[in-house]
Design a protein around this motif. Structure first.
Motif, PDB file in Angstrom:
ATOM      1  N   GLN A   1       0.069   2.053   3.973  1.00  0.00           N
ATOM      2  CA  GLN A   1       1.399   1.833   4.544  1.00  0.00           C
ATOM      3  C   GLN A   1       2.403   2.844   3.986  1.00  0.00           C
ATOM      4  O   GLN A   1       3.376   3.191   4.653  1.00  0.00           O
ATOM      5  CB  GLN A   1       1.897   0.424   4.230  1.00  0.00           C
ATOM      6  N   PHE A   2       2.152   3.302   2.753  1.00  0.00           N
ATOM      7  CA  PHE A   2       3.052   4.274   2.126  1.00  0.00           C
ATOM      8  C   PHE A   2       2.574   5.699   2.402  1.00  0.00           C
ATOM      9  O   PHE A   2       3.352   6.546   2.804  1.00  0.00           O
ATOM     10  CB  PHE A   2       3.157   4.014   0.627  1.00  0.00           C
ATOM     11  N   HIS A   3       1.286   5.951   2.137  1.00  0.00           N
ATOM     12  CA  HIS A   3       0.710   7.273   2.387  1.00  0.00           C
ATOM     13  C   HIS A   3      -0.817   7.146   2.361  1.00  0.00           C
ATOM     14  O   HIS A   3      -1.362   6.489   1.479  1.00  0.00           O
ATOM     15  CB  HIS A   3       1.174   8.273   1.328  1.00  0.00           C
ATOM     16  N   PRO A   4      -1.518   7.802   3.294  1.00  0.00           N
ATOM     17  CA  PRO A   4      -2.971   7.641   3.373  1.00  0.00           C
ATOM     18  C   PRO A   4      -3.761   8.229   2.198  1.00  0.00           C
ATOM     19  O   PRO A   4      -4.899   7.843   1.969  1.00  0.00           O
ATOM     20  CB  PRO A   4      -3.352   8.351   4.679  1.00  0.00           C
ATOM     21  N   LYS A   5      -3.163   9.123   1.425  1.00  0.00           N
ATOM     22  CA  LYS A   5      -3.900   9.772   0.337  1.00  0.00           C
ATOM     23  C   LYS A   5      -3.614   9.190  -1.048  1.00  0.00           C
ATOM     24  O   LYS A   5      -4.046   9.741  -2.054  1.00  0.00           O
ATOM     25  CB  LYS A   5      -3.605  11.268   0.329  1.00  0.00           C
ATOM     26  N   LEU A   6      -2.901   8.086  -1.122  1.00  0.00           N
ATOM     27  CA  LEU A   6      -2.567   7.512  -2.426  1.00  0.00           C
ATOM     28  C   LEU A   6      -3.810   6.994  -3.144  1.00  0.00           C
ATOM     29  O   LEU A   6      -4.664   6.351  -2.551  1.00  0.00           O
ATOM     30  CB  LEU A   6      -1.571   6.365  -2.266  1.00  0.00           C
ATOM     31  N   SER A   7      -3.873   7.280  -4.452  1.00  0.00           N
ATOM     32  CA  SER A   7      -4.960   6.759  -5.282  1.00  0.00           C
ATOM     33  C   SER A   7      -4.641   5.315  -5.645  1.00  0.00           C
ATOM     34  O   SER A   7      -3.492   4.989  -5.927  1.00  0.00           O
ATOM     35  CB  SER A   7      -5.090   7.542  -6.581  1.00  0.00           C
ATOM     36  N   PRO A   8      -5.642   4.451  -5.678  1.00  0.00           N
ATOM     37  CA  PRO A   8      -5.382   3.056  -6.029  1.00  0.00           C
ATOM     38  C   PRO A   8      -5.092   2.869  -7.517  1.00  0.00           C
ATOM     39  O   PRO A   8      -5.528   3.652  -8.351  1.00  0.00           O
ATOM     40  CB  PRO A   8      -6.681   2.350  -5.636  1.00  0.00           C
ATOM     41  N   GLY A   9      -4.338   1.819  -7.815  1.00  0.00           N
ATOM     42  CA  GLY A   9      -4.059   1.434  -9.192  1.00  0.00           C
ATOM     43  C   GLY A   9      -3.032   2.303  -9.881  1.00  0.00           C
ATOM     44  O   GLY A   9      -2.492   3.246  -9.322  1.00  0.00           O
ATOM     45  N   SER A  10      -2.787   1.966 -11.130  1.00  0.00           N
ATOM     46  CA  SER A  10      -1.877   2.738 -11.965  1.00  0.00           C
ATOM     47  C   SER A  10      -2.624   3.929 -12.546  1.00  0.00           C
ATOM     48  O   SER A  10      -3.835   3.869 -12.764  1.00  0.00           O
ATOM     49  CB  SER A  10      -1.349   1.862 -13.102  1.00  0.00           C
ATOM     50  N   THR A  11      -1.899   4.973 -12.846  1.00  0.00           N
ATOM     51  CA  THR A  11      -2.485   6.138 -13.503  1.00  0.00           C
ATOM     52  C   THR A  11      -3.030   5.765 -14.876  1.00  0.00           C
ATOM     53  O   THR A  11      -3.933   6.399 -15.388  1.00  0.00           O
ATOM     54  CB  THR A  11      -1.414   7.237 -13.655  1.00  0.00           C
ATOM     55  N   LEU A  12      -2.496   4.707 -15.451  1.00  0.00           N
ATOM     56  CA  LEU A  12      -2.893   4.313 -16.800  1.00  0.00           C
ATOM     57  C   LEU A  12      -4.008   3.269 -16.841  1.00  0.00           C
ATOM     58  O   LEU A  12      -4.334   2.782 -17.917  1.00  0.00           O
ATOM     59  CB  LEU A  12      -1.671   3.795 -17.558  1.00  0.00           C
ATOM     60  N   ASP A  13      -4.590   2.932 -15.724  1.00  0.00           N
ATOM     61  CA  ASP A  13      -5.658   1.927 -15.731  1.00  0.00           C
ATOM     62  C   ASP A  13      -6.792   2.293 -16.687  1.00  0.00           C
ATOM     63  O   ASP A  13      -7.274   1.454 -17.437  1.00  0.00           O
ATOM     64  CB  ASP A  13      -6.209   1.696 -14.324  1.00  0.00           C
ATOM     65  N   LYS A  14      -7.208   3.547 -16.685  1.00  0.00           N
ATOM     66  CA  LYS A  14      -8.300   3.975 -17.574  1.00  0.00           C
ATOM     67  C   LYS A  14      -7.859   3.974 -19.028  1.00  0.00           C
ATOM     68  O   LYS A  14      -8.600   3.548 -19.898  1.00  0.00           O
ATOM     69  CB  LYS A  14      -8.805   5.357 -17.169  1.00  0.00           C
ATOM     70  N   VAL A  15      -6.637   4.453 -19.288  1.00  0.00           N
ATOM     71  CA  VAL A  15      -6.123   4.509 -20.651  1.00  0.00           C
ATOM     72  C   VAL A  15      -6.001   3.109 -21.242  1.00  0.00           C
ATOM     73  O   VAL A  15      -6.364   2.864 -22.389  1.00  0.00           O
ATOM     74  CB  VAL A  15      -4.748   5.217 -20.685  1.00  0.00           C
ATOM     75  N   LEU A  16      -5.491   2.164 -20.434  1.00  0.00           N
ATOM     76  CA  LEU A  16      -5.277   0.789 -20.909  1.00  0.00           C
ATOM     77  C   LEU A  16      -6.493  -0.105 -20.720  1.00  0.00           C
ATOM     78  O   LEU A  16      -6.482  -1.258 -21.156  1.00  0.00           O
ATOM     79  CB  LEU A  16      -4.085   0.170 -20.168  1.00  0.00           C
TER      80      LEU A  16
END
Length: 174
Positions: free
Chosen positions: A75-90
């Protein structure tokens, strides 16, 4: 900044709050608050590849119920990555997420991510409205902190008592 993050986490009863500052020269966002010890510098391109980068690019706040729902992200943009950028870090799996531009004097100075509430409920429209109202005050705080340091950037953490920190925050808001 650590005291500000603590207050914001309590306000929304959320898992994490991340503040990104803007590096205009490199067209990137960089993490302003320390999440874990020995954390490398985290930088994000201002682009549609991440939610924080997208919000920096378009300047509009978003409130997402399921940060991994491709349907909702599209709905916002078709190429958006899921989740927060910090999911792996946290080591978390972000559910709901508010991502807001942080303005100061009508210019973007950063982006704030508010990562899911501890009770698992998505953020309400009232909480989202409050976040949008608070973001200019946070922009003023970040800008004032930047001005207070001759190097141009605020250290990741500064030693201060909680009383001094709260006093600085309230002074910046006023």
């Amino acid at each position: 900044i650590p005291l500000l993050i603590k207050e914001l986490k309590e306000l929304w009863d959320c898992e994490a709050v991340t503040l990104y500052a803007l590096d205009r020269d490199k067209r990137q966002l960089f993490l302003r608050n320390k999440i874990i010890d020995a954390q490398p510098e985290i930088r994000i391109e201002i682009s549609t590849s991440s939610l924080a980068g997208y919000v920096a690019a378009v300047g509009k706040a978003i409130n997402i119920v399921d940060a991994y729902s491709q349907e909702e992200l599209t709905q916002f943009h078709p190429k958006l990555s899921p989740g927060s950028t910090l999911d792996k870090v946290l080591s978390i799996h972000t559910r709901s997420l508010m991502v807001l531009p942080i303005p100061h004097n009508k210019k973007l100075v950063g982006v704030m991510e508010v990562i899911h509430r501890k009770n698992g409920e998505p953020f309400s429209e009232q909480e989202f409205k409050l976040a949008r109202e608070i973001s200019p005050a946070i922009g003023q705080i970040l800008s004032r902190l930047e001005e207070g340091f001759s190097t141009g950037t605020v250290p990741m953490e500064t030693a201060a008592t909680s009383e001094k920190g709260l006093h600085r925050i309230s002074q910046a808001i006023h």
